[in-house]
Enzyme design. Structure first.
Site, PDB file in Angstrom:
ATOM      1  N   ARG A  42     -20.637  65.811  75.929  1.00 54.70           N
ATOM      2  CA  ARG A  42     -19.942  65.532  77.192  1.00 54.70           C
ATOM      3  C   ARG A  42     -20.503  66.404  78.315  1.00 54.70           C
ATOM      4  O   ARG A  42     -20.570  65.992  79.466  1.00 54.70           O
ATOM      5  CB  ARG A  42     -18.420  65.722  77.043  1.00 54.70           C
ATOM      6  CG  ARG A  42     -17.667  65.578  78.368  1.00 54.70           C
ATOM      7  CD  ARG A  42     -16.186  65.228  78.211  1.00 54.70           C
ATOM      8  NE  ARG A  42     -15.484  66.039  77.239  1.00 54.70           N
ATOM      9  CZ  ARG A  42     -15.151  67.320  77.399  1.00 54.70           C
ATOM     10  NH1 ARG A  42     -15.478  67.948  78.515  1.00 54.70           N
ATOM     11  NH2 ARG A  42     -14.501  67.965  76.452  1.00 54.70           N
ATOM     12  N   TYR A  94     -17.980  48.762  99.680  1.00 56.45           N
ATOM     13  CA  TYR A  94     -17.801  48.159  98.353  1.00 56.45           C
ATOM     14  C   TYR A  94     -16.306  48.176  98.014  1.00 56.45           C
ATOM     15  O   TYR A  94     -15.677  49.233  98.024  1.00 56.45           O
ATOM     16  CB  TYR A  94     -18.605  48.921  97.291  1.00 56.45           C
ATOM     17  CG  TYR A  94     -18.303  48.400  95.905  1.00 56.45           C
ATOM     18  CD1 TYR A  94     -18.721  47.132  95.522  1.00 56.45           C
ATOM     19  CD2 TYR A  94     -17.555  49.145  95.008  1.00 56.45           C
ATOM     20  CE1 TYR A  94     -18.411  46.628  94.273  1.00 56.45           C
ATOM     21  CE2 TYR A  94     -17.237  48.645  93.758  1.00 56.45           C
ATOM     22  CZ  TYR A  94     -17.672  47.384  93.391  1.00 56.45           C
ATOM     23  OH  TYR A  94     -17.350  46.885  92.157  1.00 56.45           O
ATOM     24  N   ASP A 165     -24.034  55.517  99.799  1.00 56.07           N
ATOM     25  CA  ASP A 165     -24.137  54.552  98.691  1.00 56.07           C
ATOM     26  C   ASP A 165     -25.442  53.782  98.904  1.00 56.07           C
ATOM     27  O   ASP A 165     -25.553  52.972  99.819  1.00 56.07           O
ATOM     28  CB  ASP A 165     -22.914  53.621  98.707  1.00 56.07           C
ATOM     29  CG  ASP A 165     -22.882  52.651  97.522  1.00 56.07           C
ATOM     30  OD1 ASP A 165     -23.942  52.408  96.919  1.00 56.07           O
ATOM     31  OD2 ASP A 165     -21.785  52.132  97.216  1.00 56.07           O
ATOM     32  N   LYS A 190     -26.577  48.083  88.784  1.00 57.27           N
ATOM     33  CA  LYS A 190     -27.250  47.072  89.587  1.00 57.27           C
ATOM     34  C   LYS A 190     -28.772  47.169  89.430  1.00 57.27           C
ATOM     35  O   LYS A 190     -29.264  46.962  88.345  1.00 57.27           O
ATOM     36  CB  LYS A 190     -26.791  47.200  91.045  1.00 57.27           C
ATOM     37  CG  LYS A 190     -25.260  47.355  91.197  1.00 57.27           C
ATOM     38  CD  LYS A 190     -24.479  46.130  90.763  1.00 57.27           C
ATOM     39  CE  LYS A 190     -22.976  46.364  90.646  1.00 57.27           C
ATOM     40  NZ  LYS A 190     -22.317  46.904  91.831  1.00 57.27           N
TER      41      LYS A 190
HETATM   42  C1  LIG Z   1     -21.210  47.600  92.123  1.00 58.50           C
HETATM   43  C2  LIG Z   1     -21.146  48.545  93.225  1.00 58.50           C
HETATM   44  C3  LIG Z   1     -20.412  49.737  93.111  1.00 58.50           C
HETATM   45  C4  LIG Z   1     -19.580  50.063  91.896  1.00 58.50           C
HETATM   46  O1  LIG Z   1     -20.350  50.221  90.744  1.00 58.50           O
HETATM   47  P1  LIG Z   1     -19.841  49.880  89.248  1.00 58.50           P
HETATM   48  O2  LIG Z   1     -21.037  50.234  88.424  1.00 58.50           O
HETATM   49  O3  LIG Z   1     -19.469  48.435  89.224  1.00 58.50           O
HETATM   50  O4  LIG Z   1     -18.665  50.748  88.960  1.00 58.50           O
HETATM   51  C5  LIG Z   1     -20.447  50.605  94.189  1.00 58.50           C
HETATM   52  N1  LIG Z   1     -21.133  50.329  95.307  1.00 58.50           N
HETATM   53  C6  LIG Z   1     -21.847  49.190  95.457  1.00 58.50           C
HETATM   54  C7  LIG Z   1     -22.597  48.937  96.720  1.00 58.50           C
HETATM   55  C8  LIG Z   1     -21.881  48.261  94.419  1.00 58.50           C
HETATM   56  O5  LIG Z   1     -22.571  47.122  94.574  1.00 58.50           O
END
Ligand SMILES: *Cc1c(COP(=O)(O)O)cnc(C)c1O
Length: 366
Positions: A42, A94, A165, A190
């Site tokens: 962890r 998001y 982000d 992603k």
């Molecule tokens: C999908 C996404 C998230 C969240 O990520 P998860 O892996 O689904 O928890 C945050 N920001 C953006 C821009 C995203 O496309």
């Protein structure tokens, strides 16, 4: 090392005496006590260390922390703030992270959502208690572009942390730390994962400062960490990120232009189009425009759903960034309180042959 070389080599930290050419998967949860060793999985493990190393290098940061999802990465930043802190966040954010701020952190953190395409709105929203400016550019799902450098200058004057982000742009096309941001966030589910088969998130810190130590503590004590197998998979995917992104951006650029000229399309949101509001800022801070676009179908939600249902190669599914093209009517995924137009279709343009994708769209939009 250049970007492509980092992607391939920085995710390997071999300690095995057989010297395998790639990082083996270390499933052990615990390790015999000895100097400099990993102790408990962890806290750290060889695969996560290797992954965090490549993530930090790709984003030009000193430190990185990997999480079990993008939302867990984002939540760790919010949890590292003192209660009562004020956050300036984008109005097109998001939705999962927006919902955290409005739900889980209601009464704990104070947040104002502003249109960050104009940095002046950010400046106006800053107050004495502001501790964090959250940036998302290009944003999801409207592909809004915020000027990272200008926002960071506003933050620096007041000693406010900027987190960006960078999920849509990826480090292939944008490095927020080089533009002044303190921390970069990714949903590695992603593009970094790239094959729609890994959940993950990451934070990369410009420097290991006091705020970073708090985040690290949330990661380790909170325990929302990825498994060694997920870390291995992600490190493997990252090796092809630079070349995948070239393909995604090339296809998205051509499809955006095609849609822009289609009589049944009302509007296209893609930062690489000259008519996009954020085109010149995007051109200045990105080296490519990415693989995501949205468009408005002429008509209502029913019309948009009909277009989606006719497609063969674009799977009607949420999420993005995989080699396979995905499409969705975004408002349907965001729930009742969404501000996203009902006829907006979001596309994650994949790496199938461009002719097949264009033929498919041609039939669906007839
Ligand atoms: C999908 C996404 C998230 C969240 O990520 P998860 O892996 O689904 O928890 C945050 N920001 C953006 C821009 C995203 O496309």
């Amino acid at each position: 090392m250049k970007f492509e070389t980092i992607a391939i080599h920085a995710g390997t930290k071999i300690t095995d005496t057989h010297r395998p050419a790639v990082q083996p998967i270390t499933l052990a949860t615990t390790f015999e006590h000895h100097e400099d060793s990993v102790i408990y999985s962890r806290s750290s493990n060889p695969n996560r260390n290797a992954l965090e190393n490549v993530l930090a290098k790709l984003e030009h940061g000193e430190v990185a922390a990997a999480f079990s999802s993008g939302n867990a990465a984002g939540m760790s930043v919010f949890q590292a703030l003192e209660p009562g802190s004020h956050i300036v966040a984008p109005d097109d954010m998001y939705h999962g992270l927006r919902n955290q701020l409005l739900g889980i952190f209601a009464g704990i953190l104070d947040v104002d959502f502003v249109d960050m395409t104009n940095p002046q709105n950010v400046k106006n929203a800053v107050k004495k208690e502001t501790k964090l400016i959250w940036v998302e550019t290009p944003s999801n799902p409207l592909l809004k572009i915020s000027d990272i450098k200008s926002i960071c200058e506003i933050a620096k004057e007041k000693n406010i942390t900027v987190v960006c982000d960078n999920t849509f742009a990826t480090p292939a096309f944008q490095n927020p730390i080089l533009l002044g941001a303190d921390i970069v966030m990714h949903s590695t589910t992603k593009y970094l994962g790239g094959h729609s088969d890994i959940m993950g998130g990451a934070l990369v810190g410009k420097t290991q400062n006091e705020f970073w130590d708090k985040i690290r503590n949330v990661q380790i004590s909170g325990g929302a960490v990825p498994s060694p197998f997920d870390c291995y998979m992600l490190t493997r995917s990252i090796k092809t990120l630079p070349y995948r992104m070239k393909g995604h951006a090339e296809h998205a650029g051509i499809i955006a232009t095609y849609l822009e000229n289609h009589p049944n399309v009302e509007k296209v949101y893609y930062p690489g189009l000259k008519g996009h509001d954020g085109f010149s800022i995007a051109k200045g801070q990105m080296t490519g425009f990415g693989g995501m676009l949205s468009f408005l179908v002429k008509g209502d939600a029913v019309k948009a759903d009909r277009v989606i249902s006719r497609l063969q190669f674009f799977t009607n599914a949420t999420s993005l960034g995989g080699v396979e093209s995905l499409i969705e009517r975004r408002a349907a995924s965001e729930g009742a309180d969404t501000k996203t137009p009902q006829n907006l279709i979001r596309v994650s343009v994949g790496l199938e042959h461009l002719d097949d994708l264009l033929d498919d769209l041609n039939v669906a939009l007839e």
